[in-house]
Write a protein that holds these residues in place. Structure first.
Motif, short mmCIF file in Angstrom:
data_model
loop_
_atom_site.label_atom_id
_atom_site.label_comp_id
_atom_site.label_asym_id
_atom_site.label_seq_id
_atom_site.Cartn_x
_atom_site.Cartn_y
_atom_site.Cartn_z
N ALA A 211 -4.70 26.09 46.79
CA ALA A 211 -5.96 25.40 47.04
C ALA A 211 -6.34 25.65 48.50
O ALA A 211 -6.82 26.72 48.83
CB ALA A 211 -5.84 23.92 46.72
N GLY A 212 -6.07 24.70 49.38
CA GLY A 212 -6.35 24.94 50.80
C GLY A 212 -5.38 25.92 51.42
O GLY A 212 -5.73 26.72 52.29
N MET B 140 -9.43 26.82 43.62
CA MET B 140 -10.79 26.72 44.14
C MET B 140 -11.79 27.45 43.26
O MET B 140 -12.98 27.15 43.26
CB MET B 140 -10.85 27.27 45.57
CG MET B 140 -9.87 26.64 46.54
SD MET B 140 -10.07 24.84 46.72
CE MET B 140 -11.54 24.77 47.72
N ASP C 86 -16.65 18.13 44.58
CA ASP C 86 -15.86 17.34 45.53
C ASP C 86 -15.94 15.85 45.27
O ASP C 86 -14.94 15.13 45.37
CB ASP C 86 -16.35 17.59 46.97
CG ASP C 86 -15.90 18.93 47.51
OD1 ASP C 86 -15.01 19.56 46.90
OD2 ASP C 86 -16.44 19.35 48.56
N THR D 194 -9.36 19.36 45.03
CA THR D 194 -9.67 20.50 45.90
C THR D 194 -10.66 20.16 47.02
O THR D 194 -11.01 21.03 47.81
CB THR D 194 -10.25 21.65 45.06
OG1 THR D 194 -11.31 21.15 44.22
CG2 THR D 194 -9.17 22.29 44.18
N CYS D 195 -11.09 18.91 47.10
CA CYS D 195 -11.96 18.49 48.20
C CYS D 195 -11.18 18.58 49.51
O CYS D 195 -10.03 18.13 49.59
CB CYS D 195 -12.44 17.06 47.96
SG CYS D 195 -13.45 16.34 49.28
N SER D 196 -11.78 19.13 50.54
CA SER D 196 -11.07 19.21 51.82
C SER D 196 -11.05 17.86 52.51
O SER D 196 -11.88 16.98 52.24
CB SER D 196 -11.74 20.25 52.74
OG SER D 196 -12.95 19.74 53.28
N ASP E 140 -14.31 17.29 54.31
CA ASP E 140 -15.40 16.90 53.42
C ASP E 140 -15.20 15.48 52.88
O ASP E 140 -16.19 14.77 52.64
CB ASP E 140 -15.49 17.89 52.25
CG ASP E 140 -16.09 19.22 52.67
OD1 ASP E 140 -16.80 19.25 53.69
OD2 ASP E 140 -15.84 20.23 51.98
N ARG F 288 -9.70 23.11 55.84
CA ARG F 288 -9.14 23.83 54.70
C ARG F 288 -8.20 22.97 53.85
O ARG F 288 -8.14 23.14 52.63
CB ARG F 288 -8.37 25.07 55.18
CG ARG F 288 -9.23 26.11 55.87
CD ARG F 288 -10.25 26.71 54.93
NE ARG F 288 -9.63 27.30 53.75
CZ ARG F 288 -10.30 27.73 52.69
NH1 ARG F 288 -11.62 27.62 52.67
NH2 ARG F 288 -9.67 28.25 51.66
N THR G 46 -6.58 20.32 51.54
CA THR G 46 -7.22 19.57 50.46
C THR G 46 -6.60 18.19 50.29
O THR G 46 -5.45 17.95 50.67
CB THR G 46 -7.11 20.33 49.13
OG1 THR G 46 -5.73 20.48 48.79
CG2 THR G 46 -7.78 21.69 49.22
N VAL G 47 -7.38 17.31 49.68
CA VAL G 47 -6.90 15.96 49.40
C VAL G 47 -5.69 16.02 48.47
O VAL G 47 -4.67 15.36 48.71
CB VAL G 47 -8.02 15.11 48.78
CG1 VAL G 47 -7.51 13.72 48.41
CG2 VAL G 47 -9.21 15.00 49.75
N ASN H 59 -2.58 17.40 50.24
CA ASN H 59 -2.02 16.44 51.19
C ASN H 59 -1.21 15.37 50.48
O ASN H 59 -0.13 14.99 50.93
CB ASN H 59 -3.16 15.82 52.00
CG ASN H 59 -2.66 14.97 53.15
OD1 ASN H 59 -2.81 13.76 53.13
ND2 ASN H 59 -2.06 15.59 54.15
#
Length: 268
Positions: free
Chosen positions: A28-29, A48, A54, A70-72, A75, A107, A109-110, A113
């Motif tokens: 992803a990120g 992605m 998002d 995949t939301c950064s 964002d 970059r 991603t939620v 993380n």
């Protein structure tokens, strides 16, 4: 860092393409994936490419908000601040508590993380604080699990082999909650030693999540009018304090209690 063992790269077009072959892993990120050697990884599947939105505010009473895995992180903060929803006022504080560069937050991603399951994970802090649930896809179908239960220990989650997190759902009541944030660290720019997020739901009780100071997230359900004794008893029941160069267990326990009392006082 270049991943010299990678030989294949796939762009999935739907859920049917998410079955991993031996040696494959999801991308992803990539901020952690490319940060150290991945000697057993021979293929990447780029999530992605699926184009998950998002941020989706729902109209239902139960699911107020869906955040794509995949939301950064950058964002996430931008969407939260544009929404002006009171429950999301702690988003920036939680993400910035991770103390990372803008290159990483742009970059990272939620989902990455949370699934990395580090005690000081900023996305874990905000989602646990808001009582969010993870939407998990896997060979057995779709299931939901509270973020507080998804992370079970340092670098360990409850995900089974072949499962991935598709999104996070935040209850509508949490979006309307009054929230409070506290952080403790040995130095102003050091890694967090304790991160606490409190929320008071409309007409409901006070909930305080504890991350960074513990091996896994803890949620203290304190009722509508918690006393100092209630808070102290709840914190004392935590039995797994994290220990690393960023804070000793006894210091983390003391800071958690201090921050919890301040959060409850603010929410009162």
């Amino acid at each position: 860092m270049d991943l010299h063992t990678v030989e294949t790269f796939r762009l999935p077009t739907g859920p049917d393409d998410l079955v991993l072959s031996p040696g494959e892993t999801w991308l992803a990120g990539g901020t952690w994936l490319f940060s150290e050697p991945q000697v057993t990884t021979t293929g990447l599947v780029d999530l992605m490419a699926l184009g998950w939105p998002d941020w989706e505010l729902g109209a239902g009473a139960a699911t107020g908000l869906t955040i794509a895995a995949t939301c950064s992180l950058l964002d996430l903060v931008a969407h939260a601040e544009r929404s002006e929803l009171p429950g999301l006022a702690v988003a920036r504080s939680c993400v910035e508590a991770l103390v990372m560069s803008s290159k990483v937050s742009r970059r990272a991603t939620v989902g990455g993380n949370v699934c990395l399951a580090l005690p000081a994970g900023g996305a874990t802090s905000v989602l646990t604080g808001l009582g969010a649930a993870a939407v998990v896809w896997g060979p057995g179908g779709e299931r939901r699990v509270p973020v507080a239960s998804l992370v079970v220990d340092v670098r360990r989650t409850s995900l089974a082999p072949g499962e991935l997190v598709r999104a996070f759902e935040v209850p509508r009541a949490s979006l309307a909650s009054v929230t409070a944030f506290r952080r403790a660290a040995l130095t102003p720019m050091g890694r967090s030693g304790a991160v606490l997020v409190g929320r008071r739901e409309p007409g409901g009780g006070v909930h305080v999540s504890v991350t960074a100071s513990t091996h896994r997230p803890h949620v203290l359900d304190l009722g509508a009018a918690p006393t100092e004794s209630d808070v102290a008893t709840a914190v004392a029941a935590i039995d797994h304090w994290y220990d690393d160069p960023h804070g000793a267990p006894d210091w983390r326990a003391a800071q958690t209690l201090r921050c919890a009392l301040e959060v409850v006082e603010e929410l009162a």
